[in-house]
Scaffold this motif. Sequence first.
Motif, PDB file in Angstrom:
ATOM      1  N   ASP A 158       0.875  -1.192  -0.009  1.00 52.43           N
ATOM      2  CA  ASP A 158      -0.186  -0.023  -0.059  1.00 52.43           C
ATOM      3  C   ASP A 158       0.924   1.123  -0.026  1.00 52.43           C
ATOM      4  N   VAL A 159       0.545   2.160  -0.966  1.00 52.87           N
ATOM      5  CA  VAL A 159       1.352   3.535  -1.100  1.00 52.87           C
ATOM      6  C   VAL A 159       0.818   4.072   0.060  1.00 52.87           C
ATOM      7  N   THR A 160       1.702   4.717   1.118  1.00 55.03           N
ATOM      8  CA  THR A 160       1.081   5.479   2.056  1.00 55.03           C
ATOM      9  C   THR A 160       0.720   6.797   1.958  1.00 55.03           C
ATOM     10  N   SER A 161      -0.381   7.110   2.172  1.00 54.33           N
ATOM     11  CA  SER A 161      -0.812   8.693   1.998  1.00 54.33           C
ATOM     12  C   SER A 161      -0.853   9.292   0.514  1.00 54.33           C
ATOM     13  N   LEU A 162      -1.032   8.307  -0.239  1.00 58.28           N
ATOM     14  CA  LEU A 162      -1.127   8.763  -1.871  1.00 58.28           C
ATOM     15  C   LEU A 162      -2.096   9.595  -2.009  1.00 58.28           C
ATOM     16  N   SER A 163      -3.223   9.693  -1.356  1.00 60.98           N
ATOM     17  CA  SER A 163      -4.347  10.652  -1.522  1.00 60.98           C
ATOM     18  C   SER A 163      -4.180  11.902  -0.779  1.00 60.98           C
ATOM     19  N   THR A 164      -3.138  12.018   0.299  1.00 57.48           N
ATOM     20  CA  THR A 164      -3.239  13.356   0.865  1.00 57.48           C
ATOM     21  C   THR A 164      -2.329  14.291   0.348  1.00 57.48           C
ATOM     22  N   ASN A 165      -2.247  15.643   0.924  1.00 55.03           N
ATOM     23  CA  ASN A 165      -1.921  16.766  -0.025  1.00 55.03           C
ATOM     24  C   ASN A 165      -0.302  16.756   0.230  1.00 55.03           C
ATOM     25  N   THR A 166       0.428  15.909   0.689  1.00 51.99           N
ATOM     26  CA  THR A 166       1.809  15.846   0.803  1.00 51.99           C
ATOM     27  C   THR A 166       2.503  14.732  -0.344  1.00 51.99           C
ATOM     28  N   VAL A 178       0.556   8.914 -12.037  1.00 50.67           N
ATOM     29  CA  VAL A 178       1.909   9.056 -11.322  1.00 50.67           C
ATOM     30  C   VAL A 178       2.390   7.764 -10.858  1.00 50.67           C
ATOM     31  N   MET A 179       1.572   6.795 -10.311  1.00 49.23           N
ATOM     32  CA  MET A 179       2.188   5.392 -10.099  1.00 49.23           C
ATOM     33  C   MET A 179       2.565   4.530 -11.209  1.00 49.23           C
ATOM     34  N   GLY A 180       1.760   4.916 -12.469  1.00 50.06           N
ATOM     35  CA  GLY A 180       2.099   4.102 -13.615  1.00 50.06           C
ATOM     36  C   GLY A 180       3.515   4.657 -14.041  1.00 50.06           C
ATOM     37  N   TYR A 181       3.892   5.723 -13.992  1.00 51.36           N
ATOM     38  CA  TYR A 181       5.074   6.486 -14.612  1.00 51.36           C
ATOM     39  C   TYR A 181       6.116   5.796 -13.490  1.00 51.36           C
ATOM     40  N   TYR A 229       8.065 -11.481 -15.855  1.00 55.31           N
ATOM     41  CA  TYR A 229       7.005 -11.867 -14.481  1.00 55.31           C
ATOM     42  C   TYR A 229       6.585 -10.834 -13.811  1.00 55.31           C
ATOM     43  N   VAL A 230       7.480  -9.879 -13.516  1.00 51.89           N
ATOM     44  CA  VAL A 230       6.788  -8.795 -12.786  1.00 51.89           C
ATOM     45  C   VAL A 230       5.964  -7.881 -13.532  1.00 51.89           C
ATOM     46  N   ILE A 231       6.212  -7.356 -14.699  1.00 54.40           N
ATOM     47  CA  ILE A 231       5.511  -6.894 -15.785  1.00 54.40           C
ATOM     48  C   ILE A 231       4.151  -7.383 -15.942  1.00 54.40           C
ATOM     49  N   GLN A 232       4.165  -8.662 -15.938  1.00 55.35           N
ATOM     50  CA  GLN A 232       2.829  -9.292 -16.052  1.00 55.35           C
ATOM     51  C   GLN A 232       1.846  -9.520 -14.761  1.00 55.35           C
ATOM     52  N   PHE A 233       2.514  -9.770 -13.563  1.00 52.25           N
ATOM     53  CA  PHE A 233       2.010 -10.048 -12.374  1.00 52.25           C
ATOM     54  C   PHE A 233       1.567  -8.921 -11.398  1.00 52.25           C
ATOM     55  N   TRP A 234       2.603  -7.729 -11.669  1.00 53.86           N
ATOM     56  CA  TRP A 234       2.303  -6.783 -10.814  1.00 53.86           C
ATOM     57  C   TRP A 234       1.133  -6.021 -11.125  1.00 53.86           C
ATOM     58  N   LYS A 235       0.020  -5.844 -10.220  1.00 53.61           N
ATOM     59  CA  LYS A 235      -1.314  -5.145 -10.661  1.00 53.61           C
ATOM     60  C   LYS A 235      -1.529  -4.153  -9.397  1.00 53.61           C
ATOM     61  N   ARG A 236      -2.139  -3.084  -9.690  1.00 48.21           N
ATOM     62  CA  ARG A 236      -2.493  -2.099  -8.804  1.00 48.21           C
ATOM     63  C   ARG A 236      -3.665  -1.468  -9.125  1.00 48.21           C
ATOM     64  N   TYR A 237      -4.361  -1.112  -8.056  1.00 47.93           N
ATOM     65  CA  TYR A 237      -5.990  -0.532  -7.767  1.00 47.93           C
ATOM     66  C   TYR A 237      -5.494   0.721  -6.989  1.00 47.93           C
ATOM     67  N   LEU A 238      -5.407   1.913  -7.780  1.00 50.96           N
ATOM     68  CA  LEU A 238      -4.971   3.300  -7.185  1.00 50.96           C
ATOM     69  C   LEU A 238      -3.527   3.050  -6.341  1.00 50.96           C
ATOM     70  N   ASP A 239      -3.824   3.133  -5.167  1.00 53.53           N
ATOM     71  CA  ASP A 239      -2.462   2.879  -4.145  1.00 53.53           C
ATOM     72  C   ASP A 239      -2.143   1.540  -3.577  1.00 53.53           C
ATOM     73  N   ASP A 240      -2.834   0.400  -4.015  1.00 54.02           N
ATOM     74  CA  ASP A 240      -2.920  -0.827  -3.712  1.00 54.02           C
ATOM     75  C   ASP A 240      -2.161  -1.831  -4.571  1.00 54.02           C
ATOM     76  N   CYS A 241      -0.849  -2.030  -4.368  1.00 57.58           N
ATOM     77  CA  CYS A 241      -0.491  -3.008  -5.287  1.00 57.58           C
ATOM     78  C   CYS A 241      -0.527  -4.500  -4.864  1.00 57.58           C
ATOM     79  N   ILE A 242      -0.386  -5.388  -5.736  1.00 54.38           N
ATOM     80  CA  ILE A 242      -0.370  -6.800  -5.384  1.00 54.38           C
ATOM     81  C   ILE A 242       0.435  -7.332  -6.657  1.00 54.38           C
ATOM     82  N   ILE A 243       1.208  -8.536  -6.258  1.00 55.17           N
ATOM     83  CA  ILE A 243       2.105  -9.420  -7.160  1.00 55.17           C
ATOM     84  C   ILE A 243       1.774 -10.898  -6.738  1.00 55.17           C
ATOM     85  N   PHE A 244       1.561 -11.750  -7.644  1.00 53.67           N
ATOM     86  CA  PHE A 244       1.315 -13.249  -7.214  1.00 53.67           C
ATOM     87  C   PHE A 244       2.757 -13.885  -7.263  1.00 53.67           C
TER      88      PHE A 244
END
Length: 157
Positions: free
Chosen positions: A40-48, A119-122, A142-157
């Motif tokens: 989880d990307v901490t504080s992605l939605s906050t103003n800082t 930003v996260m995609g970049y 492998y990383v490119i195929q299985f790294w997935k993300r919903y906003l700031d929540d990242c997951i990899i199998f």
Amino acid sequence: MYIVIKHLCPSIPSYIKDDMEFLNHIPAIVPEETLLTSFDVTSLSTNTCIPRDLGLTAVKYWIEEKRDEIDSRFETNFILEATKIVLEENTFYFDGNKYRQIKGTAMGTKVAPTYANLVMGYLEQQMYRQISVQFDQNFSDYVIQFWKRYLDDCIIF
């Protein structure tokens, strides 16, 4: 601005639109020794969290990468300037006083999730490049195929 750049998000390799799309990315058969890892990307939605220079660089990167997905009436500089206005000219009233937000993205604006995704995609594109330099091609793929993300929540199998 949201309407102009929102079409870029599905171009991000890790992009997950919603929970149903996430479920579609789970493999049908998962070996018992598989580790499901999430971040989880901490504080992605906050103003800082997102420096404006980084944010504008990311938006420009995706516009240039996927120019054909943006209405040709909108030049890159126009989109960047409009994004900058949305980021820099956010004013609000509280307790009878007028304030202007000076850092980050206003929560609640339609462009905020799209902006965060770009930003996260970049940053992920930079991560993929670094992985391909430091590891073999199979691991990079492998990383490119299985790294997935919903906003700031990242997951990899």
